[in-house]
Design a protein around this motif. Structure first.
Motif, mmCIF file in Angstrom:
data_model
loop_
_atom_site.group_PDB
_atom_site.id
_atom_site.type_symbol
_atom_site.label_atom_id
_atom_site.label_comp_id
_atom_site.label_asym_id
_atom_site.label_seq_id
_atom_site.Cartn_x
_atom_site.Cartn_y
_atom_site.Cartn_z
ATOM 1 N N THR A 90 1.057 -1.223 -0.229
ATOM 2 C CA THR A 90 0.304 -0.208 -0.137
ATOM 3 C C THR A 90 1.233 0.825 0.145
ATOM 4 O OG1 THR A 90 -1.632 -1.157 1.085
ATOM 5 C CG2 THR A 90 -2.044 1.339 1.054
ATOM 6 N N GLU A 91 1.853 1.730 0.478
ATOM 7 C CA GLU A 91 2.704 2.581 1.092
ATOM 8 C C GLU A 91 3.773 2.462 -0.088
ATOM 9 O OE1 GLU A 91 3.879 6.167 2.614
ATOM 10 O OE2 GLU A 91 2.733 4.648 3.019
ATOM 11 N N THR A 92 3.924 1.970 -1.213
ATOM 12 C CA THR A 92 4.487 1.263 -2.100
ATOM 13 C C THR A 92 3.833 2.186 -3.378
ATOM 14 O OG1 THR A 92 6.512 0.034 -1.839
ATOM 15 C CG2 THR A 92 5.964 0.218 -4.140
ATOM 16 N N TYR A 93 2.455 1.671 -3.500
ATOM 17 C CA TYR A 93 1.466 1.901 -4.767
ATOM 18 C C TYR A 93 1.206 3.570 -4.023
ATOM 19 C CZ TYR A 93 -2.457 3.592 -6.892
ATOM 20 O OH TYR A 93 -3.892 3.683 -7.583
ATOM 21 N N ILE A 94 1.224 3.999 -2.885
ATOM 22 C CA ILE A 94 0.950 5.281 -3.031
ATOM 23 C C ILE A 94 1.511 6.086 -2.923
ATOM 24 C CG2 ILE A 94 0.889 7.519 -0.707
ATOM 25 C CD1 ILE A 94 -1.301 5.328 0.394
ATOM 26 N N SER A 95 3.081 5.411 -2.641
ATOM 27 C CA SER A 95 4.354 6.254 -3.624
ATOM 28 C C SER A 95 4.909 6.696 -4.724
ATOM 29 C CB SER A 95 5.694 5.922 -2.382
ATOM 30 O OG SER A 95 5.929 6.174 -1.062
ATOM 31 N N ILE A 96 4.559 6.134 -5.582
ATOM 32 C CA ILE A 96 4.886 5.278 -6.817
ATOM 33 C C ILE A 96 3.102 6.451 -7.076
ATOM 34 C CG2 ILE A 96 4.666 4.308 -9.245
ATOM 35 C CD1 ILE A 96 7.017 3.633 -6.937
ATOM 36 N N ARG A 97 2.848 6.400 -6.825
ATOM 37 C CA ARG A 97 1.314 7.435 -7.558
ATOM 38 C C ARG A 97 2.089 9.021 -7.542
ATOM 39 N NH1 ARG A 97 -1.779 8.722 -9.437
ATOM 40 N NH2 ARG A 97 -3.854 8.459 -9.201
ATOM 41 N N ARG A 98 2.536 8.753 -6.404
ATOM 42 C CA ARG A 98 2.687 10.506 -5.686
ATOM 43 C C ARG A 98 3.493 11.178 -6.841
ATOM 44 N NH1 ARG A 98 1.632 10.171 0.156
ATOM 45 N NH2 ARG A 98 -0.976 11.484 0.182
ATOM 46 N N LEU A 99 4.585 10.229 -7.383
ATOM 47 C CA LEU A 99 5.220 10.007 -8.494
ATOM 48 C C LEU A 99 5.141 11.056 -9.374
ATOM 49 C CD1 LEU A 99 8.377 7.800 -7.806
ATOM 50 C CD2 LEU A 99 8.292 10.029 -7.896
ATOM 51 N N GLU A 100 3.560 9.407 -10.229
ATOM 52 C CA GLU A 100 2.867 9.984 -11.422
ATOM 53 C C GLU A 100 2.219 10.724 -10.746
ATOM 54 O OE1 GLU A 100 0.282 7.290 -14.171
ATOM 55 O OE2 GLU A 100 -0.177 7.087 -11.806
ATOM 56 N N ASN A 101 1.510 11.323 -10.264
ATOM 57 C CA ASN A 101 0.971 12.805 -9.752
ATOM 58 C C ASN A 101 1.943 14.394 -10.399
ATOM 59 O OD1 ASN A 101 -1.672 11.792 -9.544
ATOM 60 N ND2 ASN A 101 -1.454 11.939 -7.041
ATOM 61 N N GLU A 102 2.960 13.942 -10.123
ATOM 62 C CA GLU A 102 4.002 15.482 -10.574
ATOM 63 C C GLU A 102 4.145 14.890 -11.558
ATOM 64 O OE1 GLU A 102 7.766 15.854 -7.648
ATOM 65 O OE2 GLU A 102 6.909 14.168 -6.297
ATOM 66 N N VAL A 103 4.608 14.029 -12.116
ATOM 67 C CA VAL A 103 4.854 13.717 -13.693
ATOM 68 C C VAL A 103 3.436 14.439 -14.499
ATOM 69 C CG1 VAL A 103 4.707 11.884 -15.952
ATOM 70 C CG2 VAL A 103 5.924 11.593 -13.332
ATOM 71 N N ILE A 104 2.121 14.255 -13.616
ATOM 72 C CA ILE A 104 0.861 14.349 -14.504
ATOM 73 C C ILE A 104 0.634 15.953 -14.248
ATOM 74 C CG2 ILE A 104 -1.576 14.563 -14.224
ATOM 75 C CD1 ILE A 104 -1.203 11.198 -13.343
ATOM 76 N N LYS A 105 1.157 16.268 -12.674
ATOM 77 C CA LYS A 105 0.920 17.537 -12.915
ATOM 78 C C LYS A 105 2.066 18.803 -14.089
ATOM 79 C CE LYS A 105 1.341 20.958 -9.301
ATOM 80 N NZ LYS A 105 1.859 21.384 -7.120
ATOM 81 N N GLU A 106 3.679 18.170 -14.018
ATOM 82 C CA GLU A 106 4.475 18.774 -15.428
ATOM 83 C C GLU A 106 4.114 19.047 -16.373
ATOM 84 O OE1 GLU A 106 7.048 20.234 -15.230
ATOM 85 O OE2 GLU A 106 8.562 20.008 -12.874
ATOM 86 N N LEU A 107 2.881 18.126 -17.315
ATOM 87 C CA LEU A 107 2.282 17.450 -18.242
ATOM 88 C C LEU A 107 1.141 18.671 -18.520
ATOM 89 C CD1 LEU A 107 2.829 13.463 -19.184
ATOM 90 C CD2 LEU A 107 4.457 15.547 -20.316
ATOM 91 N N GLN A 108 0.640 18.812 -17.373
ATOM 92 C CA GLN A 108 -0.668 19.914 -17.604
ATOM 93 C C GLN A 108 -0.066 20.971 -17.199
ATOM 94 O OE1 GLN A 108 -3.494 17.923 -17.651
ATOM 95 N NE2 GLN A 108 -5.563 19.721 -17.378
ATOM 96 N N ARG A 109 1.051 21.450 -16.391
ATOM 97 C CA ARG A 109 1.477 23.091 -16.828
ATOM 98 C C ARG A 109 0.379 23.495 -16.289
ATOM 99 N NH1 ARG A 109 4.317 21.046 -20.878
ATOM 100 N NH2 ARG A 109 3.496 21.589 -22.621
ATOM 101 N N GLY A 110 -0.697 22.830 -15.064
ATOM 102 C CA GLY A 110 -1.290 24.508 -14.276
ATOM 103 C C GLY A 110 -2.753 24.196 -15.891
ATOM 104 N N GLN A 111 -3.023 23.909 -16.530
ATOM 105 C CA GLN A 111 -3.953 24.278 -17.351
ATOM 106 C C GLN A 111 -5.073 23.338 -16.906
ATOM 107 O OE1 GLN A 111 -2.949 22.797 -21.250
ATOM 108 N NE2 GLN A 111 -1.118 24.048 -21.451
#
Length: 933
Positions: free
Chosen positions: A391-412
């Motif tokens: 569970t903690e690994t899943y949360i940690s990896i998804r938070r990394l993925e969310n950082e990626v999504i945020k970078e690609l989204q660029r606030g749009q």
């Protein structure tokens, strides 16, 4: 900042401050520059304060204080000693550390430092106040480029959100416990297998519903509560059964005429509500009130941490069941001690480097590639328990993925991805094996809850709603005995990236028959026969062996939490030698012994290690962690030291030409030949003829704590004399009967000699070494005794030993070796003749060196003699050790080091780990010499 950037910043900082630094003029600039340029602190004025007043009998000022991380700084000018005492305003003489400690004592408890750092611009002395009396860690400015990470504690803040999640999760577990107990009372027979399984499933389903209504998964807030509130106690059971059926039915397959209050619930899928053949008892007013008030209206389940809650939830199981299975639950902090060095630190650094790219098109491509990499990784926990590692690994990896999504989204606001969903990481990437069926269900539920929470975080980034229900993902957690099933039946090994977890902690002496059989069936050689040592290794070792087998021909990396016993004493060779020799494993990182607590109701205070290992080539520097901070080393051996890969095997005779060490005397008498202190005077008064046959008796406790105890030593007694002593004769008869009634054949044989102890070791003089001694002592107390004292089998003895041998054995060199290779009882030292003494590398001193060593040994005994009323426990307590004795030991240590050639300034002189590494080289050389003969 990336690791590369931090190294560069640390190098520049060290260069800038080389050979400069004045206490009054430069201190604040020095610390501001260190924290901002090397550790990336931005709002520096809010992070560290300078010159805070502290009121003693005069006003003084704290040089630096970091409240968020509880660090106090005492700064001195360049070239000022950090260990010498300095005269204070009140005339007292204090070292910089003592000065800071005095400031600390005047602060409110909430502001007292965890860390005290003294510095003279060129050196940092770091004192961990959780280890009073411990030596400081020392970092030189010139080494900062390589060792900046050892100062990371300056900026590592406690996670307040995690603390909140922990509190909420533990409170949720208490509610589940109340529900569990109330429901259990309603079963006709709650002890049957069907009833217990049904109760567990019922609790899991209720918890999911409570979470789903608070997290908005069901649609509107409070749906589960409002639905149940419509029913009185008598009809609530039927209402719950109908709800479970609806949650497991697709909308198109439902009764079109069902009540609206039921029809509004979504289809869940995932199998959570699939088994309708469970036993659900009648509800009571207590259960109804618990559900509607305490569990629903008064509590918000959306704030729980699925990682922590999974463990707390499982604590509703019978505690005896949990203990016998060897299960313990890991805190989030300790989970990260495993997963961070295993993979998460590397992935975080990779993402940081991508984020530094300035060309947007290149950056976007790298981000998408990184996200794809995350979605292709696979994790296996072969002892998954309630799933907290997964569970903690899943949360940690998804938070990394969310950082990626945020970078690609660029606030749009407009979603900028080609795919229908921005989320690629799935709980389908997580595999587990767990023997307990309830834990399997809890683990899957915890992962679904984690998936829901992380999806919510993604929604906040992309500004769109994502459908959580019906469940379309499923963690592959299999019910079964991990040591009996083929792991590839769960997941093909070529798909797995990492193996992790905390397998059951069961010592070899505590294993039941099935567990012993498990180990003997796993720890087998190429011919399928159990290794000779397989019967004397801890249960957790089975997971190491199976992981090493599983990793063959792959790049999988593994890390397990384990009891520290597998890296100490006789077990080291038994556990690790087959893994090195047969599978070619190497240790990539390790956390040395630490006390490991859990979040469950019954906290498991266990002395643990964490070992990360692999088979595929790994060019990265090895790491050894102590107290959360790591040191990069060239090699980590099975003792978790930066030393050669040697295995100190059980040896019946010393490798070097030194006297044989033997055990003391086992009475095996049922206590009948022993005279306790309170009985001694009365016994002598009634039986004065016995006095010549009474000797002082010492076990390790009596020796160290100066406790009086006596025994009948009847080795030379004549039958006629014995018959004149009725009280002695009575004790001999009782000893005979005790031995005759023993189930052990060897002990029954001793009934033929009821006047004697089992062993008869009573040399004219000897060195006594306690088998067990506190880890808080720098030196294991040893001493000379004579034939008037009988040692029990709780000690080792060296007959006719010399002052020279005493000096070597009581030196810091021997203590370092002992600490490295001995076994432990909890955390206390468990000395061993066959492991510690018989393998210990002795020096080859010159005649002059030997004479000096004999003199320093006598000085130790002389210093002890100055305190005749103090026990060895008093004399060797780090807080109360007299200065004369400490100096005598220091002089002895110096003399012994010279005999080994460990000169002042050498690594072996400065570091205990380096000292042991040199001793292991001597050991290796000696063994090779013997093998060549």
């Amino acid at each position: 900042m990336t690791d590369t950037q931090q190294r560069a910043a640390a190098k520049a900082f060290a260069k800038n401050w080389k050979d400069r630094g004045y206490e009054k003029g430069d201190s604040q600039i020095f610390w501001v520059e260190l924290l901002t340029t090397v550790f990336g602190v931005t709002e520096i004025s809010q992070f560290i304060s300078f010159e805070d007043q502290v009121h003693l009998d005069h006003t003084s000022f704290i040089d630096g204080y970091i409240e968020k991380t509880h660090v106090m700084i005492e700064q001195k000018s360049i070239n000022k000693s950090l260990t010498a005492a300095i005269r204070q305003a009140d005339g007292s003489m204090l070292t910089p550390f003592e000065q800071a400690k005095r400031y600390s004592s005047e602060l409110p408890y909430s502001k007292r430092p965890r860390w005290i750092v003294t510095s003279n611009f060129q050196s940092f002395y770091i004192y961990d106040m959780e280890k009073p009396g411990g030596d400081p860690e020392i970092i030189q400015l010139e080494d900062l480029e390589k060792e900046y990470y050892r100062l990371q504690f300056l900026v590592d803040e406690g996670n307040t959100n995690l603390q909140r999640e922990m509190e909420v999760s533990i409170a949720a577990g208490e509610i589940v416990g109340l529900l569990y107990d109330a429901l259990a009372k309603q079963y006709v027979d709650s002890t049957t297998e069907r009833a217990m399984k049904s109760l567990n499933i019922l609790c899991v389903r209720i918890v999911f519903c409570l979470y789903a209504e608070d997290a908005g998964i069901f649609g509107q807030h409070g749906m589960f509560h409002d639905y149940l509130e419509e029913f009185d106690t008598r009809h609530m059971r039927k209402a719950v059964i109908e709800l479970f059926q609806v949650l497991d039915t697709k909308p198109e397959d439902r009764d079109p005429y069902m009540e609206e209050s039921l029809a509004q619930f979504p289809y869940v899928n995932g199998g959570l509500f699939a088994n309708e053949d469970i036993e659900i008892p009648q509800f009571t007013d207590e259960i109804r009130n618990l559900l509607l008030e305490k569990a629903s209206a008064d509590f918000d389940w959306s704030e729980i941490s699925p990682t922590i809650f999974g463990a707390v939830f499982e604590s509703t199981l019978n505690p005896e069941t949990r203990r016998s299975g060897g299960m313990h639950y890991t805190s989030i902090e300790n989970i990260h001690k495993v997963i961070d060095p295993l993979f998460l630190d590397e992935l975080k650094n990779e993402l940081k480097e991508i984020q530094q790219i300035t060309v947007q098109r290149t950056k976007d491509k790298k981000l998408r590639d990184f996200q794809k990499k995350l979605s292709n990784l696979r994790w296996l926990d072969p002892a998954s328990g309630s799933g907290n590692f997964l569970t903690e690994t899943y949360i940690s990896i998804r938070r990394l993925e969310n950082e990626v999504i945020k970078e690609l989204q660029r606030g749009q606001i407009t979603f900028g991805f080609d795919e229908s969903s921005p989320i690629h990481v799935s709980i389908d990437q997580f595999y587990g094996i767990e023997i307990n069926d309830f834990a399997v269900t809890v683990a899957k539920t915890a992962l679904w809850i984690a998936e829901s929470q992380m999806m919510k975080e993604t929604e906040d980034i992309v500004h769109m709603n994502l459908d959580f229900l019906p469940l379309t993902t499923n963690a592959f957690i299999v019910e079964g005995n991990s040591l009996q099933i083929d792991w590839e039946s769960v997941v093909p090994k070529y798909q797995v990236s990492y193996i992790m977890g905390n397998p059951p902690f069961v010592g070899y002496s505590l294993q039941n028959k099935e567990q012993k059989n498990d180990i003997l069936s796993v720890y087998v050689d190429e011919k399928g026969k159990p290794y000779k040592t397989a019967g004397k290794i801890d249960y957790v070792a089975g997971w190491y062996f199976k992981a090493a087998q599983f990793m063959q021909g792959t790049t999988i990396r593994t890390a397990f939490v384990s009891t520290n016993s597998i890296t100490q004493g006789e077990q080291v060779a038994g556990v690790w030698k087959p893994l090195y020799d047969r599978f070619g494993i190497h240790i990539d990182f390790a956390h040395r012994t630490f006390i490991w607590d859990s979040e469950a109701n019954m906290k498991a205070h266990v002395h643990c290690v964490i070992v990360g290992f692999s088979i595929a080539p790994n060019q990265a520097k090895r790491r050894i962690y102590v107290d959360g901070r790591f040191k990069e080393v060239n090699n980590v051996n099975a003792y978790l030291l930066d030393a050669p890969n040697e295995f100190i095997c059980n040896r019946s005779k010393p490798l070097w030409n030194v006297p044989q060490m033997t055990t003391g005397n086992r009475p095996a008498d049922g206590g009948n030949l022993i005279i306790e202190k309170e009985d001694y005077e009365e016994f002598i008064r009634k039986e004065p003829q016995a006095k010549p046959y009474i000797k002082k008796l010492v076990g390790s406790t009596e020796f160290i704590n100066n406790k009086e105890r006596w025994c009948l030593w009847l080795v030379d007694v004549k039958p006629a004399e014995l018959r004149k002593m009725p009280l002695v004769l009575k004790r001999v008869e009782a000893c005979k009967q005790d031995r005759e009634n023993s189930p052990d054949a060897g002990r029954r044989k001793l009934a033929e000699t009821p006047t004697l102890f089992r062993e008869l070791n009573n040399p004219a003089s000897f060195i006594l070494v306690p088998k067990v001694s506190s880890e808080r002592r720098r030196y294991v107390p040893m001493g000379f005794l004579d034939y008037n004292t009988i040692s029990t089998d709780l000690n080792f003895i060296i007959p006719e030993a010399t002052m020279y041998q005493f000096a070597i054995l009581t030196s810091n060199i021997h203590m370092a070796w002992m600490r490295a290779v001995c076994g432990r009882m909890k955390s206390d030292y468990r000395y061993s003749a066959n492991i510690v003494y018989n393998n210990f590398p002795w020096p080859e001193p010159t005649a002059q060196q030997r004479k000096k060593i004999e003199q320093t040994a006598q000085a130790i005994l002389d210093a002890r003699a100055l305190y005749p009323d103090s026990s060895l426990a008093d004399l060797y307590d780090e807080l109360t050790m007299p200065l004369e004795l400490r100096k005598a030991h220091h002089q002895n240590d110096m003399a012994v080091m010279q005999a080994y050639g460990f000169t002042k300034g050498s690594e072996a002189y400065k570091s205990e780990a380096a000292c042991v590494a040199e001793l292991m080289k001597l050991y290796q050389k000696k063994v090779e010499e013997i093998e060549k003969r």
